[in-house]
Scaffold this motif. Sequence first.
Motif, short mmCIF file in Angstrom:
data_model
loop_
_atom_site.label_atom_id
_atom_site.label_comp_id
_atom_site.label_asym_id
_atom_site.label_seq_id
_atom_site.Cartn_x
_atom_site.Cartn_y
_atom_site.Cartn_z
N LEU A 82 0.74 -1.12 0.11
CA LEU A 82 0.18 0.06 0.03
C LEU A 82 0.94 1.28 -0.12
CD1 LEU A 82 -2.63 -1.11 2.68
CD2 LEU A 82 -2.54 -1.79 0.30
N VAL A 98 -0.24 3.72 8.26
CA VAL A 98 -1.30 2.91 7.43
C VAL A 98 -1.88 1.79 8.24
CG1 VAL A 98 -1.84 1.47 5.35
CG2 VAL A 98 -0.13 3.38 5.27
N ASP A 99 -3.09 1.92 8.59
CA ASP A 99 -3.78 1.12 9.52
C ASP A 99 -4.88 0.24 8.92
OD1 ASP A 99 -5.20 0.27 11.88
OD2 ASP A 99 -5.41 2.46 12.65
N ILE A 100 -4.65 -1.26 8.99
CA ILE A 100 -5.44 -1.99 8.46
C ILE A 100 -6.17 -3.12 9.17
CG2 ILE A 100 -4.25 -1.75 5.97
CD1 ILE A 100 -3.34 -4.81 6.54
N HIS A 102 -9.41 -6.40 8.80
CA HIS A 102 -10.33 -7.20 8.11
C HIS A 102 -10.85 -8.37 8.69
CE1 HIS A 102 -7.53 -10.33 6.67
NE2 HIS A 102 -6.53 -9.28 6.57
N ARG A 123 -5.23 -7.36 12.32
CA ARG A 123 -5.17 -5.83 12.39
C ARG A 123 -3.65 -5.42 12.50
NH1 ARG A 123 -10.16 -3.75 14.11
NH2 ARG A 123 -11.83 -5.37 14.95
N HIS A 152 -10.45 -2.76 5.49
CA HIS A 152 -10.55 -1.59 5.90
C HIS A 152 -9.20 -0.86 5.93
CE1 HIS A 152 -14.80 -1.56 7.27
NE2 HIS A 152 -14.53 -2.68 7.34
N VAL A 153 -9.06 0.44 5.82
CA VAL A 153 -7.90 1.16 5.85
C VAL A 153 -7.92 2.52 6.51
CG1 VAL A 153 -7.99 2.03 3.45
CG2 VAL A 153 -5.66 1.90 4.69
N LYS A 154 -7.11 2.97 7.14
CA LYS A 154 -6.94 4.26 7.56
C LYS A 154 -5.26 4.75 7.32
CE LYS A 154 -10.36 5.08 11.52
NZ LYS A 154 -11.01 6.12 11.09
N VAL A 155 -5.32 5.93 7.03
CA VAL A 155 -4.06 6.45 6.84
C VAL A 155 -4.00 7.75 7.68
CG1 VAL A 155 -2.21 7.66 5.08
CG2 VAL A 155 -3.76 5.67 4.47
N THR A 164 -10.10 7.61 5.36
CA THR A 164 -10.58 6.43 5.79
C THR A 164 -11.19 5.72 4.64
OG1 THR A 164 -10.87 7.58 8.14
CG2 THR A 164 -12.33 5.50 7.33
N GLN A 166 -11.42 1.81 2.03
CA GLN A 166 -11.88 0.29 2.05
C GLN A 166 -11.24 -0.11 0.62
OE1 GLN A 166 -15.77 -1.28 2.77
NE2 GLN A 166 -16.10 0.22 4.26
#
Length: 227
Positions: A82, A98-100, A102, A123, A152-155, A164, A166
């Motif tokens: 990513l 980068v925070d994922i 699922h 996670r 799911h992803v957050k940066v 925020t 997906q």
Amino acid sequence: MTDHTFTRRSTLAKFGGLVAAAAGGRALLTDDAAGGNLAVESGAVSCVLTPELTEGPYYIAGEKLRRDIREGHKGTLLSLRLRVLNASTCKPIKGAAVDIWHADAAGDYSGFGDAAGSRTFLRGIQKTDATGLAVFTTIYPGWYQGRTVHIHVKVHVGGSVVHTGQLFFPDTLTDTVYKASPYAARGLRSVRNADDSIFVNGGKRGLLALKKSGAGYVGSISMGVHK
């Protein structure tokens, strides 16, 4: 591993549209950060502001800073690459978190329902390198009722949430993966991309570019954000 908490102060990328878009208006998808950078620098592609999509109900703050998030959960190996770009300049963003998160092959999220006993599997957080790249080792996600397959992803940049979203998978590939164990035991999934209420609102720009790698897959995407 060290736990590292990021505070959600603000979400800056709210527009969900294109910045300047060549190459048919699609986001840059690449499995090679260096190649992707060269493509941007040469003008072959332009940056796209990645659409904002819902966080969903399964986010847990303070996830572990680590690359391998499997914790022994079975499934088809998936390497995620990513890359985070500044949507205004097309330059990579170094040090973005980068925070994922699922679901596992059974469709469960850690910390919720049948999986409430663990709050950490599938996670994790990785920081981007000088090319804007963060890499994760995980499994191909499972499905759950009412949703297509997604991650799911957050940066986070400088402590603030700048994206925020997906990440999604081609249906044909998911059909292939789900023929194997442990996914096959669950039967047919209930929702495909075209019928998913989140995917139809910008999910095409969150489709991972995937290629076979040994017994698993490598999934890549570049995300354009506003710092």
